[in-house]
Write an enzyme that holds these catalytic residues in place. Structure first.
Site, short mmCIF file in Angstrom:
data_model
loop_
_atom_site.label_atom_id
_atom_site.label_comp_id
_atom_site.label_asym_id
_atom_site.label_seq_id
_atom_site.Cartn_x
_atom_site.Cartn_y
_atom_site.Cartn_z
N ASP A 77 1.96 6.52 2.99
CA ASP A 77 1.85 5.10 2.69
C ASP A 77 3.21 4.53 2.27
OD1 ASP A 77 0.97 2.59 2.14
OD2 ASP A 77 -0.23 2.89 0.85
N ASP B 110 3.90 -2.91 6.14
CA ASP B 110 3.15 -1.89 5.62
C ASP B 110 2.19 -1.08 6.55
OD1 ASP B 110 2.05 -0.14 3.75
OD2 ASP B 110 1.16 -1.63 2.45
N GLU C 204 4.25 1.43 -5.48
CA GLU C 204 4.49 0.21 -4.72
C GLU C 204 4.53 -0.86 -5.57
OE1 GLU C 204 1.34 -1.16 -1.88
OE2 GLU C 204 -0.19 0.14 -2.78
N HIS D 131 -1.10 3.50 -6.55
CA HIS D 131 -2.25 4.42 -6.51
C HIS D 131 -1.92 5.54 -5.80
CE1 HIS D 131 -2.24 4.05 -2.01
NE2 HIS D 131 -1.78 2.60 -2.44
N GLU E 109 7.60 0.10 -1.05
CA GLU E 109 6.63 1.23 -1.25
C GLU E 109 7.12 2.49 -0.81
OE1 GLU E 109 1.83 2.26 -0.88
OE2 GLU E 109 2.83 0.86 0.38
N HIS F 179 -6.75 5.22 -1.23
CA HIS F 179 -6.76 4.95 -2.85
C HIS F 179 -7.60 5.93 -3.50
CE1 HIS F 179 -5.73 0.36 -2.30
NE2 HIS F 179 -4.82 1.25 -1.59
#
Length: 486
Positions: free
Chosen positions: A258, A247, A360, A327, A467, A335
């Site tokens: 992300d 990640d 994710e 998120h 994700e 976030h």
């Protein structure tokens, strides 16, 4: 459900100019107006086509033959716009790890992605229609707008925002494809992270807070679900039987991408990886303007928990990690304000036009619940942190370093140990922090910095993660980080 059943690949959606957008523009190639680095070598080799053949001596005095000693020059780099050929080393990944050579990238990749697209026009992500909410709101502005008004809204948005996030996404795709070519059993995780991060810095053309790595590379193993990255001195080695979540993120002017996938080599874990991948895609398909967050969680849980896995003769149900979420993402804020559940819930918050989301999902063979454990590596300055008087001079010094080097982006101890302190552009070779742990603890204690220890399920269990980052455009949903790998 398969992703192919969730997304109609023939869907065409008008873009801001009224043209039709393909559902996947990742195969489009930019025009690279530069000389092929190998053209000279090729021309020289063409001139030497007869090298090494026997020729009669020109003077004819004795009819003897002599060989031309001149040797051909060999090119050590792939030709620009070459054909990708390398397959990934871990399971359930598609495409070629060197796909980027079709854009003129070197292999291994060394050129900043911006140089490959000098006129912009970075590849689009995957275009999908907005999901339809089961709970329509008659007062919704989006529901009242005509398609023409939506396209006009898109035209009025800043196109440079789209370019920035697509640029960051192409960096992420090229870096992760490269990583998929060298991540294999026997590699030290700290070496893997540093190799990946150095490539990330090169391709994004690291420029302090303007462009760089968005957060530390996570490489959580097995029952560890998230937030593990090796600290200096950690010699953990990747094993054949490990399940590792990779990640990492990129950012350009605070716009964060992300994106994560799971590495496994043992086919035993294929059902786990497939379950989580399908659950992630199902969640993405549901997302759309006016969709309630609980609707995403409902679908993810339904898909995830329809799967099971057999390990060493025992069958395990695959459970959602119920206290982990997707998120929203804001500028310089990984976030954002909204959490996207991966189980059924009651959050009726609606997704809105223009929002970025990281969708994710985490599937586990354990209890499906994580807790903090192990040594911490991830830290991040509190977003909108209040002014707090600091008594320790070392704390003031470290906070000043964090502010100028990372801002509110996440960082790790390994970066503080670097000679550049996390950014060569910002600090040169004079950024290394020493004996900083008491100061870092003090900053955490007063609430200026947050510590994010690894999140773990029960020992002996296995957790997988996939994700993607998406953007809710006025006319469609763009899965920005989608690639041909996953």
């Amino acid at each position: 459900q398969k992703m192919s059943e969730l997304v109609n690949p023939s869907v065409e959606i008008p873009n801001s100019e009224g043209h039709e957008l393909r559902t996947n523009d990742l195969n489009s190639q930019p025009v690279i107006e530069q000389k092929n680095e190998n053209e000279d070598d090729d021309n020289e080799n063409d001139d030497d086509d007869n090298d090494g053949v026997e020729n009669t001596a020109a003077d004819g005095s004795n009819g003897a033959k002599k060989k031309n000693k001149k040797k051909k020059k060999k090119s050590t780099k792939k030709k620009l716009n070459a054909t990708p050929t390398k397959l990934p080393l871990s399971r359930l990944l598609n495409g070629f790890t060197d796909y980027y050579v079709k854009y003129g990238q070197t292999d291994p990749p060394t050129r900043p992605v911006a140089e490959l697209f000098p006129n912009g026009g970075f590849p689009l992500g995957e275009i999908q229609p907005h999901g339809k909410t089961k709970y329509p709101d008659p007062l919704s502005r989006f529901a009242r707008l005509s398609e023409e008004e939506k396209r006009e809204t898109e035209r009025l948005l800043h196109n440079d925002l789209y370019e920035k996030v697509r640029h960051a996404c192409e960096v992420h795709r090229q870096v992760r494809h490269y990583a998929q070519s060298f991540i294999k059993p026997g590699i030290k995780l700290i070496d893997m992270c540093e190799q990946l991060e150095e490539c990330n810095r090169r391709l994004v053309k690291e420029n302090g807070l303007q462009a760089g790595i968005a957060f530390p590379t996570g490489c959580s193993l097995n029952h560890v679900a998230a937030h593990y990255s090796p600290n200096s001195g950690d010699n953990t080695v990747l094993q054949y039987g490990d399940v590792m979540k990779v990640d990492f993120g990129t950012q350009i002017e605070g716009r964060i991408i992300d994106c994560a996938w799971t590495v496994a080599f043992d086919p035993t874990f294929d059902p786990l990886l497939q379950a989580v991948k399908e659950a992630t895609y199902a969640g993405i398909a549901v997302c759309g303007i006016d969709v309630q967050l609980r609707e995403v969680g409902e679908v993810v849980q339904e898909v995830m928990e329809s799967h099971e896995i057999e390990i060493s003769g025992k069958v395990y149900p695959i459970k959602c990690c119920r206290n982990l979420n997707g998120h929203s993402i804001g500028p310089y804020q990984i976030h954002g304000g909204n959490s996207v559940p991966i189980i059924r819930g009651s959050d009726t918050t609606r997704m809105e036009e223009g929002e970025f989301y990281a969708i994710e999902t985490f599937g586990s063979t354990g209890r499906g619940y994580v807790v903090e454990d192990m040594e911490c590596s991830h830290y991040m300055k509190t977003f909108n942190a209040p002014h707090v008087p600091l008594k320790m001079a070392s704390s003031k010094k470290l906070l000043a370093h964090i502010n100028k080097t990372f801002g509110t982006l996440a960082f790790c101890r390994r970066w503080l140990d670097r000679e550049d302190g996390g950014s060569f552009t910002t600090n040169g070779l004079a950024g290394k922090q020493t004996n900083y742990m008491p100061a870092l603890k003090n900053l955490c204690d007063v609430g200026l910095v947050g510590a994010y220890p690894p999140l773990v399920d029960v020992q002996g269990s296995y957790v997988a993660q996939y994700e993607h980052t998406l953007l809710l455009r006025p006319t469609c949903k763009e899965v920005l980080s989608k690639g041909d790998d996953y």
